[in-house]
Design a protein around this motif. Structure first.
Motif, PDB file in Angstrom:
ATOM      1  N   LEU A  19       0.876  -1.155   0.042  1.00 31.54           N
ATOM      2  CA  LEU A  19      -0.046   0.008   0.149  1.00 31.54           C
ATOM      3  C   LEU A  19       0.865   1.515   0.089  1.00 31.54           C
ATOM      4  O   LEU A  19       0.656   2.137  -0.806  1.00 31.54           O
ATOM      5  CB  LEU A  19      -0.902  -0.014   1.145  1.00 31.54           C
ATOM      6  CG  LEU A  19      -1.788   1.060   1.418  1.00 31.54           C
ATOM      7  CD1 LEU A  19      -2.806   1.112   0.160  1.00 31.54           C
ATOM      8  CD2 LEU A  19      -2.594   1.129   2.674  1.00 31.54           C
ATOM      9  N   ILE A  20       1.951   1.268   0.744  1.00 32.29           N
ATOM     10  CA  ILE A  20       2.567   2.335   0.724  1.00 32.29           C
ATOM     11  C   ILE A  20       3.655   2.394  -0.731  1.00 32.29           C
ATOM     12  O   ILE A  20       3.678   3.723  -0.964  1.00 32.29           O
ATOM     13  CB  ILE A  20       3.807   2.291   2.130  1.00 32.29           C
ATOM     14  CG1 ILE A  20       3.104   2.332   3.252  1.00 32.29           C
ATOM     15  CG2 ILE A  20       4.954   3.293   1.914  1.00 32.29           C
ATOM     16  CD1 ILE A  20       3.862   1.926   4.562  1.00 32.29           C
ATOM     17  N   ASP A  21       3.951   1.425  -1.358  1.00 30.23           N
ATOM     18  CA  ASP A  21       4.603   1.570  -2.526  1.00 30.23           C
ATOM     19  C   ASP A  21       3.644   2.208  -3.505  1.00 30.23           C
ATOM     20  O   ASP A  21       3.854   2.943  -4.282  1.00 30.23           O
ATOM     21  CB  ASP A  21       4.771   0.103  -3.137  1.00 30.23           C
ATOM     22  CG  ASP A  21       6.220  -0.406  -2.125  1.00 30.23           C
ATOM     23  OD1 ASP A  21       6.963   0.381  -1.482  1.00 30.23           O
ATOM     24  OD2 ASP A  21       6.491  -1.695  -2.225  1.00 30.23           O
ATOM     25  N   LEU A  26       2.114   6.950  -6.869  1.00 27.90           N
ATOM     26  CA  LEU A  26       1.060   7.985  -7.242  1.00 27.90           C
ATOM     27  C   LEU A  26       1.342   9.277  -6.931  1.00 27.90           C
ATOM     28  O   LEU A  26       1.273  10.199  -7.663  1.00 27.90           O
ATOM     29  CB  LEU A  26      -0.365   7.510  -6.680  1.00 27.90           C
ATOM     30  CG  LEU A  26      -1.051   6.409  -7.290  1.00 27.90           C
ATOM     31  CD1 LEU A  26      -2.220   6.074  -6.265  1.00 27.90           C
ATOM     32  CD2 LEU A  26      -1.593   6.463  -8.362  1.00 27.90           C
ATOM     33  N   LEU A  27       1.934   9.449  -5.670  1.00 29.15           N
ATOM     34  CA  LEU A  27       2.429  11.017  -5.261  1.00 29.15           C
ATOM     35  C   LEU A  27       3.690  11.289  -6.272  1.00 29.15           C
ATOM     36  O   LEU A  27       3.777  12.464  -6.934  1.00 29.15           O
ATOM     37  CB  LEU A  27       3.257  10.798  -3.838  1.00 29.15           C
ATOM     38  CG  LEU A  27       3.837  12.041  -3.174  1.00 29.15           C
ATOM     39  CD1 LEU A  27       2.434  13.075  -3.169  1.00 29.15           C
ATOM     40  CD2 LEU A  27       4.230  11.975  -1.956  1.00 29.15           C
TER      41      LEU A  27
END
Length: 146
Positions: A19-21, A26-27
């Motif tokens: 999820l963090i990846d 996306l950021l």
């Protein structure tokens, strides 16, 4: 023989690493593709126009450019579309009067290169007062579509 049942030992867990990846990817994507506002960088003071017709004492020299990129200087058709042919036609029609106003009337579908060629020929001959003809904006046409 008794088979052990391990279902009671399974504790559900959420793995946050994928999820963090995804969030970081996306950021980075949004930061790289963001368009920056150029108006904040350039400080321009645009000229104003009062919409009054210009006072033209002499008849302007007209250059008409049709949708195929063909030139018409005054009432003459320029046979070729190169700069030298256009300059020759301008010399014949305008003579030595370089202070004369030149009105360029180009079709909306005219290739941009044809208009640039006309500007180039006028600049090389020394014409400095060039106007572009446009169609009047009908206020009802835009207001009804929005």
């Amino acid at each position: 023989m008794r088979i052990a049942d391990h279902r009671s030992d399974d504790v559900p867990e959420i793995n946050l690493v994928p999820l963090i990846d995804v969030v970081l990817c996306l950021l980075i994507f949004f930061v790289v593709t963001t368009t920056f506002d150029a108006r904040s960088v350039l400080k321009l003071q645009l000229p104003r126009a009062d919409g009054q017709p210009a006072d033209t004492r002499a008849q302007p020299l007209g250059i008409l450019i049709n949708a195929q990129g063909r030139y018409f200087v005054g009432d003459r058709e320029v046979l070729r579309t190169d700069v030298e042919s256009l300059k020759q036609a301008l010399r014949e029609v305008a003579g030595d009067d370089r202070e004369r106003v030149v009105l360029i009337r180009a079709d909306a579908r005219t290739p941009w290169q044809a208009v640039v060629t006309a500007y180039e020929a006028l600049g090389q001959l020394g014409f400095r007062t060039i106007a572009n003809a446009t169609a009047p904006d009908t206020a009802g046409a835009r207001g009804s579509s929005q």
